[in-house]
Design a protein around this motif. Structure first.
Motif, PDB file in Angstrom:
ATOM      1  N   LEU A   1       0.980  -1.345   0.019  1.00 16.81           N
ATOM      2  CA  LEU A   1       0.082   0.153  -0.118  1.00 16.81           C
ATOM      3  C   LEU A   1       0.738   1.188  -0.057  1.00 16.81           C
ATOM      4  CD1 LEU A   1      -2.938  -1.021   2.504  1.00 16.81           C
ATOM      5  CD2 LEU A   1      -2.865  -0.985   0.184  1.00 16.81           C
ATOM      6  N   ARG A   2       2.104   1.157   0.123  1.00 14.99           N
ATOM      7  CA  ARG A   2       2.993   2.291   0.538  1.00 14.99           C
ATOM      8  C   ARG A   2       3.004   3.255  -0.789  1.00 14.99           C
ATOM      9  NH1 ARG A   2       9.306   1.472   1.077  1.00 14.99           N
ATOM     10  NH2 ARG A   2       9.726   0.392  -0.918  1.00 14.99           N
TER      11      ARG A   2
ATOM     12  N   ASP B   1      -0.829   6.759   6.825  1.00 17.06           N
ATOM     13  CA  ASP B   1      -1.573   7.457   6.062  1.00 17.06           C
ATOM     14  C   ASP B   1      -2.852   6.469   5.429  1.00 17.06           C
ATOM     15  OD1 ASP B   1       0.202   9.622   6.294  1.00 17.06           O
ATOM     16  OD2 ASP B   1       1.541   8.519   4.840  1.00 17.06           O
ATOM     17  N   ILE B   2      -3.360   5.701   6.536  1.00 19.34           N
ATOM     18  CA  ILE B   2      -4.307   4.771   5.995  1.00 19.34           C
ATOM     19  C   ILE B   2      -5.637   5.692   5.407  1.00 19.34           C
ATOM     20  CG2 ILE B   2      -5.385   4.737   8.375  1.00 19.34           C
ATOM     21  CD1 ILE B   2      -5.385   2.083   5.544  1.00 19.34           C
TER      22      ILE B   2
ATOM     23  N   LYS C   1      -9.116   6.691   0.854  1.00 20.15           N
ATOM     24  CA  LYS C   1      -9.727   7.769   0.111  1.00 20.15           C
ATOM     25  C   LYS C   1      -9.429   7.496  -1.477  1.00 20.15           C
ATOM     26  CE  LYS C   1     -10.234  12.619  -0.547  1.00 20.15           C
ATOM     27  NZ  LYS C   1      -9.980  12.605  -2.019  1.00 20.15           N
ATOM     28  N   LEU C   2      -8.272   7.409  -1.524  1.00 17.23           N
ATOM     29  CA  LEU C   2      -7.759   7.193  -3.081  1.00 17.23           C
ATOM     30  C   LEU C   2      -8.131   5.970  -3.783  1.00 17.23           C
ATOM     31  CD1 LEU C   2      -6.070   8.753  -5.152  1.00 17.23           C
ATOM     32  CD2 LEU C   2      -3.896   7.421  -4.257  1.00 17.23           C
ATOM     33  N   ILE C   3      -8.361   4.773  -2.884  1.00 16.73           N
ATOM     34  CA  ILE C   3      -8.735   3.600  -3.465  1.00 16.73           C
ATOM     35  C   ILE C   3     -10.216   3.651  -3.868  1.00 16.73           C
ATOM     36  CG2 ILE C   3      -9.539   1.336  -2.717  1.00 16.73           C
ATOM     37  CD1 ILE C   3      -6.783   1.265  -1.240  1.00 16.73           C
TER      38      ILE C   3
ATOM     39  N   LYS D   1      -6.492   8.848  11.815  1.00 17.29           N
ATOM     40  CA  LYS D   1      -5.712   8.487  10.553  1.00 17.29           C
ATOM     41  C   LYS D   1      -6.780   8.400   9.312  1.00 17.29           C
ATOM     42  CE  LYS D   1      -1.983   6.550  12.754  1.00 17.29           C
ATOM     43  NZ  LYS D   1      -1.164   5.044  13.443  1.00 17.29           N
ATOM     44  N   ALA D   2      -8.023   7.704   9.719  1.00 21.14           N
ATOM     45  CA  ALA D   2      -8.778   7.551   8.498  1.00 21.14           C
ATOM     46  C   ALA D   2     -10.180   8.569   8.624  1.00 21.14           C
ATOM     47  CB  ALA D   2      -9.317   6.076   8.745  1.00 21.14           C
TER      48      ALA D   2
END
Length: 382
Positions: A61-62, A89-90, A95-97, A119-120
């Motif tokens: 995921l990084r 940065d989860i 959000k991007l996913i 974080k979310a």
């Protein structure tokens, strides 16, 4: 024992949608991983299940790019991440996913609302639904056994609590060891990891003091003097204990009377077994003084009522009520329809509503909850 269905699963199922993230909070060992896998099994033909504590998950995921996530999730319909708060940065990743991977549904669990929400939470505003999983409730267990068994095991469950893995353990010594292991190996470790806390002995002392004061109003000034900590530090520690789902607050209810107390708070343990493990005290009720029996019974009933509220998404606001001249009621529940008052008794006493309360809140109902009538109160029947 056979698999126990979780009530909250039905509500969660309605929120698992494309382009949305379902956040599942709860303490360690309350069954989040089992529930997450059950949800994936029932709602996905092509899942990807990741563990947030794994270095492999971090590597996958990084690279925060649309191309990476589209390639990773190609032909995946549900992405599930357990202990997601450990992924840096989860929130931005999820959000991007959900924004860029068409049709993806996401379930993420976490054992710290502070970590996962921080974080979310903000990046996922408008893109997520949040649920809290507690230890098993009496309502959930009652569906697997006759009512007479549920009644007969009330004291045992008050002493050892309702963590799912305990249900299949019969030996009291093993139950005790299991709970003490949770307190020593998970609970304090998780709290100390938050915000870089280092003073574990003070934190444990604070937990013990809160355990002894269950059902009583808690003075932060008194706690700070006893512990040798500043009031702000004690307040912060208590806030952290709430955010890792060890304790929860019930505030004072006040609306009509000047002499009502509204600024005090009571703190209850989410699970009475954890409370007893903190004190290393698993004595049966027959060996405890009446005041402690009453406090433990009150914690048990109120925590079960809290589970009912969360499991069924009832939106009930809970308080206690007391005046400066010591008229009091253990539990006030407020909804948009009004308020209901409940006095919780370990014995069979059936007191009337305090006069000041009856006069000030004539439209409120008042009921006494004791060992003869408590079960319907906890089974979403009252």
């Amino acid at each position: 024992m056979s698999h126990i269905s979780r009530i909250i699963e039905k509500e969660i199922t309605t929120r698992i949608r494309p382009g949305k993230v379902m956040l599942l909070y709860g303490a360690r060992r309350v069954g989040k991983t089992v529930l997450l896998r059950d949800l994936v099994k029932k709602h996905s033909k092509r899942p990807l299940i990741l563990n947030g504590e794994s270095a492999e998950t971090y590597e996958l995921l990084r690279n925060r790019s649309i191309a990476n996530y589209r390639q990773l999730l190609n032909n995946v319909d549900v992405l599930a991440i357990d202990e997601a708060q450990h992924v840096p940065d989860i929130g931005m990743i999820l959000k991007l996913i959900v924004d860029e991977v068409e049709g993806i549904r996401v379930i993420a669990s976490g054992s710290s609302s502070l970590d996962l929400q921080n974080k979310a939470g903000e990046p996922l505003v408008g893109r997520s639904s949040q649920f809290m999983l507690t230890p098993l409730s009496i309502e959930e267990i009652s569906k697997t056994e006759p009512g007479i068994v549920t009644m007969a095991k009330a004291e045992e469950r008050m002493i050892y609590g309702l963590y799912p893995e305990l249900v299949g353990i019969e030996n009291p010594r093993e139950k005790k060891e299991y709970l003490e292991d949770i307190v020593d190996s998970y609970l304090l470790r998780d709290i100390l990891m938050l915000d870089g806390l280092k003073n574990s002995s003070k934190l444990h002392d604070l937990l013990r003091m809160l355990a002894w004061q269950v059902g009583s109003e808690v003075s932060l000034d008194e706690l700070s003097r006893t512990l040798g900590l500043s009031r702000n530090t004690v307040d912060r520690y208590i806030d952290l204990l709430q955010k890792v789902f060890v304790i929860y607050k019930v505030g004072g209810y006040a609306r009509n009377l000047r002499k009502e107390i509204s600024k005090s708070s009571k703190w209850y343990f989410q699970d009475t077994g954890i409370r007893n493990a903190v004190l290393r005290d698993f004595r049966p009720l027959s060996m405890r003084p009446d005041t402690e029996k009453g406090a433990l019974w009150e914690n048990f009933i109120i925590s079960e009522r809290m589970k009912r509220n969360l499991n069924h998404k009832l939106g009930i606001r809970s308080y206690f009520w007391r005046t400066y001249d010591h008229q009091e009621i253990d539990l006030i529940e407020e909804t948009d329809q009004g308020i209901a008052a409940f006095e919780i008794k370990a014995g069979k006493a059936m007191p009337k509503a305090p006069k000041a309360f009856a006069n000030a809140y004539s439209d409120a109902s008042f009921n006494v909850i004791n060992k003869d009538n408590y079960l319907p109160f906890l089974l979403n029947q009252a």
